[in-house]
Design an enzyme around this catalytic site. Structure first.
Site: not given
Length: 275
Positions: A149, A163, A167
């Site tokens: 991650s 982004y 994650k």
């Protein structure tokens, strides 16, 4: 597919690594090969996959390294590659979900396609491969999944509107699978690498806003091999969290308490850079 010994049923345990063509994925491949694993490497680009295969072959000649060019964000491609790996090499003992891209940008300026591409590669890519391989690992009664991650999964960071959610989603999946798969003998590790000296980081910096650079500065730059070493060592000890460096450890254990302060800190920096 390009493969060494494609029809070989491996006598060494097999590690399947997504994003195995460069950066942390390549470093993990070298480390795991030295630790006695044969490798199944998945990535989109065959040229860099072959380069990784040559590097591993030079360092560990006894290791079988098979390359499977596939876009893990495409469910059919990911599932097909996993089934080919299982048919040719047997169920993997380790699966490392490492494929990822990062394109920072301000939300009002960033195209929707950037959001979709990062969710597709970073989260759905991990989901596609995990979902395809988990039944074989469960049937074998053992295995280890390693999710790679990011510190962006701890709290919202200016410039990472595309982004960070991918994650965050990966983190949620890993936490669920940790509980659900344990009775089937499958262990789960979730890694939060710090900034790592990789081609992906260089590409990320091309679009990173100035405020984002200021906010994320201070954690240092780690070599990929050092990050890979810490991930593998923690996974072998069956630890769930891997947090290399003091900054990642602090965020892992205190992000909920720190989030209000981090929001104020980010807002101050953003105001300075947005003037």
């Amino acid at each position: 597919m390009s493969a060494a010994g494609a029809s070989h049923q491996s006598r060494r345990p097999v590690a399947l690594i997504t994003g195995g063509s460069s950066g942390i994925g390549r470093a993990l491949a070298l480390r795991l090969a030295r630790d006695g694993f044969d490798l199944a490497l998945l990535a989109r680009g065959i040229e860099r996959l072959e380069e990784t295969r040559r590097l591993v072959g030079a360092a560990v000649p006894e290791a079988t390294v098979n390359c499977y060019p596939a876009d893990v964000g495409d469910v059919a491609a990911a599932s097909g590659a996993v089934q080919t790996v299982i048919a040719q090499m047997g169920p993997p003992a380790w699966v490392v979900l490492n494929a990822g891209i990062a394109r920072p940008g301000r939300f009002l300026e960033q195209p929707l396609d950037d959001h979709l591409d990062q969710m597709r590669t970073n989260y759905l890519g991990a989901l596609h491969v995990a979902h395809a391989v988990a039944p074989a690992m469960a049937e074998a009664g053992s295995g280890h999944m390693v999710f790679v991650s990011s510190g962006a999964a701890f709290f919202g960071i200016y410039g990472y509107g595309a982004y960070a959610p991918s994650k965050f989603a990966m983190r949620g999946l890993a936490e669920v699978l940790r509980v659900e798969l344990a009775p089937r003998g499958i262990h789960v590790t979730l890694a939060y690498p710090p900034d790592t000296d990789t081609p992906q980081l260089a590409e990320e910096c091309r679009t990173k806003p100035a405020a984002t650079k200021a906010i994320t500065a201070g954690g240092g730059l780690w070599p990929a091999d050092r990050v890979a070493s810490q991930i593998i060592a923690a996974a072998r000890r069956r630890r769930f969290l891997v947090t290399p460096g003091a900054q990642m450890r602090l965020l892992a254990h205190g992000h909920s308490l720190l989030s209000p302060l981090l929001r104020v800190y980010q807002a101050r920096i953003a105001r300075k850079h947005d003037r």
